[in-house]
Scaffold this motif. Structure first.
Motif, mmCIF file in Angstrom:
data_model
loop_
_atom_site.group_PDB
_atom_site.id
_atom_site.type_symbol
_atom_site.label_atom_id
_atom_site.label_comp_id
_atom_site.label_asym_id
_atom_site.label_seq_id
_atom_site.Cartn_x
_atom_site.Cartn_y
_atom_site.Cartn_z
ATOM 1 N N LEU A 117 3.256 6.123 -2.615
ATOM 2 C CA LEU A 117 4.475 6.911 -2.809
ATOM 3 C C LEU A 117 5.065 6.785 -4.210
ATOM 4 O O LEU A 117 5.855 7.621 -4.626
ATOM 5 N N GLY A 118 4.738 5.704 -4.900
ATOM 6 C CA GLY A 118 5.312 5.484 -6.218
ATOM 7 C C GLY A 118 6.733 4.954 -6.164
ATOM 8 O O GLY A 118 7.431 4.943 -7.173
ATOM 9 N N ARG A 119 7.188 4.514 -5.011
ATOM 10 C CA ARG A 119 8.498 3.879 -4.873
ATOM 11 C C ARG A 119 8.401 2.766 -3.839
ATOM 12 O O ARG A 119 7.668 2.872 -2.876
ATOM 13 N N ALA A 120 9.139 1.718 -4.081
ATOM 14 C CA ALA A 120 9.065 0.545 -3.204
ATOM 15 C C ALA A 120 9.911 0.745 -1.953
ATOM 16 O O ALA A 120 11.074 1.125 -2.050
ATOM 17 N N PRO A 121 9.346 0.474 -0.790
ATOM 18 C CA PRO A 121 10.131 0.517 0.445
ATOM 19 C C PRO A 121 11.254 -0.512 0.406
ATOM 20 O O PRO A 121 11.147 -1.550 -0.249
ATOM 21 N N GLU A 122 12.339 -0.200 1.092
ATOM 22 C CA GLU A 122 13.478 -1.117 1.141
ATOM 23 C C GLU A 122 13.361 -2.120 2.273
ATOM 24 O O GLU A 122 13.870 -3.223 2.158
ATOM 25 N N SER A 123 12.710 -1.728 3.365
ATOM 26 C CA SER A 123 12.573 -2.663 4.481
ATOM 27 C C SER A 123 11.490 -2.195 5.446
ATOM 28 O O SER A 123 11.093 -1.029 5.436
ATOM 29 N N VAL A 124 11.055 -3.135 6.267
ATOM 30 C CA VAL A 124 10.184 -2.826 7.401
ATOM 31 C C VAL A 124 11.066 -3.013 8.629
ATOM 32 O O VAL A 124 11.518 -4.116 8.907
ATOM 33 N N SER A 125 11.339 -1.917 9.325
ATOM 34 C CA SER A 125 12.273 -1.996 10.450
ATOM 35 C C SER A 125 11.583 -2.255 11.782
ATOM 36 O O SER A 125 12.249 -2.586 12.760
ATOM 37 N N ALA A 126 10.262 -2.112 11.815
ATOM 38 C CA ALA A 126 9.517 -2.400 13.046
ATOM 39 C C ALA A 126 8.074 -2.715 12.683
ATOM 40 O O ALA A 126 7.524 -2.164 11.720
ATOM 41 N N LEU A 127 7.471 -3.596 13.470
ATOM 42 C CA LEU A 127 6.069 -3.949 13.289
ATOM 43 C C LEU A 127 5.535 -4.372 14.642
ATOM 44 O O LEU A 127 6.160 -5.188 15.330
ATOM 45 N N LYS A 128 4.392 -3.806 15.029
ATOM 46 C CA LYS A 128 3.812 -4.219 16.302
ATOM 47 C C LYS A 128 2.288 -4.159 16.213
ATOM 48 O O LYS A 128 1.722 -3.293 15.544
ATOM 49 N N PRO B 204 -6.881 -4.116 11.582
ATOM 50 C CA PRO B 204 -6.563 -5.541 11.786
ATOM 51 C C PRO B 204 -6.537 -6.359 10.494
ATOM 52 O O PRO B 204 -5.798 -7.338 10.387
ATOM 53 N N ALA B 205 -7.318 -5.949 9.483
ATOM 54 C CA ALA B 205 -7.369 -6.672 8.213
ATOM 55 C C ALA B 205 -6.258 -6.237 7.260
ATOM 56 O O ALA B 205 -6.141 -6.755 6.161
ATOM 57 N N GLY B 206 -5.427 -5.257 7.660
ATOM 58 C CA GLY B 206 -4.297 -4.826 6.851
ATOM 59 C C GLY B 206 -4.550 -3.642 5.944
ATOM 60 O O GLY B 206 -3.695 -3.295 5.136
ATOM 61 N N LYS B 207 -5.701 -2.996 6.068
ATOM 62 C CA LYS B 207 -5.973 -1.816 5.244
ATOM 63 C C LYS B 207 -5.286 -0.600 5.855
ATOM 64 O O LYS B 207 -5.337 -0.380 7.058
ATOM 65 N N LEU B 208 -4.650 0.183 4.986
ATOM 66 C CA LEU B 208 -3.921 1.362 5.433
ATOM 67 C C LEU B 208 -4.879 2.398 6.004
ATOM 68 O O LEU B 208 -5.851 2.774 5.354
ATOM 69 N N ALA C 247 3.587 -0.037 11.714
ATOM 70 C CA ALA C 247 4.868 -0.436 11.118
ATOM 71 C C ALA C 247 5.745 0.779 10.886
ATOM 72 O O ALA C 247 5.253 1.887 10.682
ATOM 73 N N GLN C 248 7.041 0.554 10.919
ATOM 74 C CA GLN C 248 8.034 1.557 10.542
ATOM 75 C C GLN C 248 8.662 1.045 9.258
ATOM 76 O O GLN C 248 9.217 -0.058 9.227
ATOM 77 N N VAL C 249 8.547 1.822 8.179
ATOM 78 C CA VAL C 249 8.982 1.380 6.862
ATOM 79 C C VAL C 249 10.046 2.338 6.334
ATOM 80 O O VAL C 249 9.870 3.554 6.369
ATOM 81 N N GLU C 250 11.159 1.769 5.841
ATOM 82 C CA GLU C 250 12.273 2.556 5.324
ATOM 83 C C GLU C 250 12.173 2.654 3.799
ATOM 84 O O GLU C 250 12.037 1.637 3.118
ATOM 85 N N VAL C 251 12.223 3.892 3.288
ATOM 86 C CA VAL C 251 12.033 4.145 1.860
ATOM 87 C C VAL C 251 13.199 4.975 1.321
ATOM 88 O O VAL C 251 13.623 5.942 1.955
ATOM 89 N N LEU C 252 13.698 4.598 0.143
ATOM 90 C CA LEU C 252 14.704 5.394 -0.557
ATOM 91 C C LEU C 252 14.003 6.598 -1.172
ATOM 92 O O LEU C 252 13.136 6.448 -2.018
ATOM 93 N N GLN D 155 0.810 -1.214 0.000
ATOM 94 C CA GLN D 155 0.000 0.000 0.000
ATOM 95 C C GLN D 155 0.845 1.266 0.000
ATOM 96 O O GLN D 155 0.506 2.248 -0.664
ATOM 97 N N LEU D 156 1.956 1.255 0.724
ATOM 98 C CA LEU D 156 2.826 2.424 0.727
ATOM 99 C C LEU D 156 3.483 2.608 -0.639
ATOM 100 O O LEU D 156 3.615 3.733 -1.124
ATOM 101 N N THR D 157 3.840 1.516 -1.293
ATOM 102 C CA THR D 157 4.387 1.579 -2.659
ATOM 103 C C THR D 157 3.395 2.255 -3.596
ATOM 104 O O THR D 157 3.758 3.127 -4.391
ATOM 105 N N GLU D 158 2.134 1.867 -3.489
ATOM 106 C CA GLU D 158 1.092 2.452 -4.338
ATOM 107 C C GLU D 158 0.950 3.956 -4.097
ATOM 108 O O GLU D 158 0.823 4.733 -5.030
#
Length: 108
Positions: free
Chosen positions: A40-51, A85-89, A59-64, A35-38
């Motif tokens: 921002l128009g760029r793919a995240p490089e990693s998810v550094s945290a999820l709770k 809970p169902a994963g919708k942003l 989630a904490q997502v790292e993006v170039l 969803q963040l890719t959609e």
């Protein structure tokens, strides 16, 4: 008119249904990335945290953000992402920006 036991059973059933609808951690990570890719128009490089949270997932997502040469000078950004809970942003917010070579100094 319902009695207290019936009301409690309904509440308990509702909580159980919600728990069954909650994505697993790997599914939540994939959902945040997609969803963040959609957006921002760029793919995240990693998810550094999820709770898990009461509202779903955070989630904490790292993006170039800006690619430079050499790569160590590229600009990265950390995004905080909230999912239901169902994963919708539900929301996202860019936090800090930093160069790829920058290392966090841990609490000493």
């Amino acid at each position: 008119m319902t009695n207290g036991r019936e009301s409690e059973r309904r509440r308990s059933s509702s909580r159980q249904d919600a728990a069954e609808e909650r994505l697993s951690a790997p599914e939540a990570m994939r959902s945040a990335i997609e969803q963040l890719t959609e957006l921002l128009g760029r793919a995240p490089e990693s998810v550094s945290a999820l709770k898990p949270t009461d509202e779903g997932w955070e989630a904490q997502v790292e993006v170039l953000e800006l690619e430079r040469i050499p790569q160590t000078t590229s600009v990265m950004a950390a995004y905080r992402v909230a999912l239901d809970p169902a994963g919708k942003l539900l929301a996202y917010e860019r936090g800090r920006r930093y160069t790829r070579a920058q290392v966090d100094r841990g609490n000493r």
